[in-house]
Design a protein around this motif. Sequence first.
Motif, short mmCIF file in Angstrom:
data_model
loop_
_atom_site.label_atom_id
_atom_site.label_comp_id
_atom_site.label_asym_id
_atom_site.label_seq_id
_atom_site.Cartn_x
_atom_site.Cartn_y
_atom_site.Cartn_z
N ALA A 88 0.83 -1.21 0.00
CA ALA A 88 0.00 0.00 0.00
C ALA A 88 0.87 1.26 0.00
CB ALA A 88 -0.94 -0.01 1.19
N THR A 89 1.92 1.26 0.80
CA THR A 89 2.80 2.42 0.88
C THR A 89 3.57 2.62 -0.42
OG1 THR A 89 3.06 1.89 3.21
CG2 THR A 89 4.60 3.49 2.31
N GLY A 90 4.02 1.54 -1.00
CA GLY A 90 4.72 1.63 -2.29
C GLY A 90 3.82 2.23 -3.35
N LEU A 91 2.60 1.75 -3.42
CA LEU A 91 1.66 2.23 -4.44
C LEU A 91 1.36 3.71 -4.25
CD1 LEU A 91 -0.84 -0.76 -4.75
CD2 LEU A 91 1.11 -0.20 -6.22
N GLU A 92 1.28 4.12 -3.01
CA GLU A 92 1.03 5.53 -2.71
C GLU A 92 2.10 6.40 -3.36
OE1 GLU A 92 -0.26 5.73 1.48
OE2 GLU A 92 0.70 7.72 1.43
N ALA A 93 3.34 5.96 -3.22
CA ALA A 93 4.46 6.72 -3.80
C ALA A 93 4.36 6.73 -5.33
CB ALA A 93 5.78 6.11 -3.35
N VAL A 94 3.96 5.61 -5.93
CA VAL A 94 3.85 5.56 -7.39
C VAL A 94 2.77 6.53 -7.87
CG1 VAL A 94 3.40 4.10 -9.40
CG2 VAL A 94 4.55 3.14 -7.42
N ARG A 95 1.67 6.61 -7.11
CA ARG A 95 0.55 7.48 -7.53
C ARG A 95 0.88 8.96 -7.41
NH1 ARG A 95 -2.65 3.70 -4.41
NH2 ARG A 95 -2.72 5.14 -2.66
N ALA A 96 1.81 9.26 -6.50
CA ALA A 96 2.03 10.66 -6.12
C ALA A 96 2.34 11.58 -7.31
CB ALA A 96 3.13 10.75 -5.09
N GLY A 97 3.01 11.07 -8.32
CA GLY A 97 3.42 11.95 -9.42
C GLY A 97 2.34 12.23 -10.45
N ARG A 98 1.18 11.56 -10.36
CA ARG A 98 0.21 11.62 -11.47
C ARG A 98 -0.38 13.00 -11.71
NH1 ARG A 98 -1.58 7.42 -14.49
NH2 ARG A 98 -0.81 5.39 -13.83
N LEU A 99 -0.69 13.70 -10.62
CA LEU A 99 -1.36 14.99 -10.77
C LEU A 99 -0.45 16.00 -11.47
CD1 LEU A 99 -4.19 15.76 -10.07
CD2 LEU A 99 -3.41 16.55 -7.83
N GLY A 100 0.81 16.07 -11.04
CA GLY A 100 1.77 16.98 -11.65
C GLY A 100 1.99 16.63 -13.11
#
Length: 276
Positions: A88-100
């Motif tokens: 879950a934590t790993g995926l959170e980091a992967v998602r973080a860049g999507r908005l930018g």
Amino acid sequence: MNLDLHCHSTASDGALAPAAVVRRAAAHGVEVLALTDHDQLDGLAEAREAARAAGIKFVDGVEISVTWHGVTLHVLGLRIDPSEDILATGLEAVRAGRLGRARAMARSLESVGIPGSFQGALRHAENPAMLSRTHFARYLVEIGVVSDMRSAFHRYLVAGKPGYVPHRWAALGEALCWIRAAGGQAVLAHPGRYSLSAGAMDKLMMEFRAGGGEGIEVVTGSHALDQYALFAAVAAKHDLAASRGSDFHGPGEGVELGALPALDARLCPIWQHWEL
Ligand code: AMP
Ligand code: MN
Ligand code: MN
Ligand code: MN
């Protein structure tokens, strides 16, 4: 048995809610379904419950975006435990860049005369944090600058085209680690989509296997018929299991749930040791 081990819901870039995907799969004869949203586990609980109600078997899954030597790869995690923190934590980091990235894509599209695509793509996305090229493609079709999703990608959203913004996803080793930590099995999604030379494919397969990867998709909506045989041979060569999945994203977009041919009986299916 009809197993479809790759599809998407509104939790990522699919057009239907998780429960609606499951009901549609059941209606199309799927007996075992894995929901594999991009970098996201939020749809699984709803889908699992819907599968119980519909009387089909459900597999918790995810499709992780990976950057490998500059190439974007997708790695499926099947039978993962969605409550595992490392994943879950790993995926959170992967998602973080999507908005930018989405904002940068919109600026880039604006510079070629297509304004408003950030807001436009958002209208097609349930969750702004999951904004994907698919949502931009739906918007481009909606406003009529292209006639279908395929041309939206081809003309605007793939490398070298005006709406494409390169992005750094998870490392391959990380993604494999997270999937293993969550007790899942890693399957390389649609290997035919990466345009790798035979040598690079061998190198990838060796790294994938060394990191605990167990299978590759052979029968997928992304492969042409001749690629079934090609990747069956790759699976055999590297002693990897084979998988089958439609990669369904929505009605009228690509392949239907459960509709692909069965795996060649000579292949070792990824579900060989599952209790079904
Ligand atoms: P993203 O993760 O935002 O880069 O978006 C990738 C998604 O775009 C994939 O999961 C597919 O659903 C879709 N996609 C990528 N390439 C194509 C293509 N050539 N045609 C149609 N859909 C594509
Ligand atoms: Mn997708
Ligand atoms: Mn994919
Ligand atoms: Mn997919």
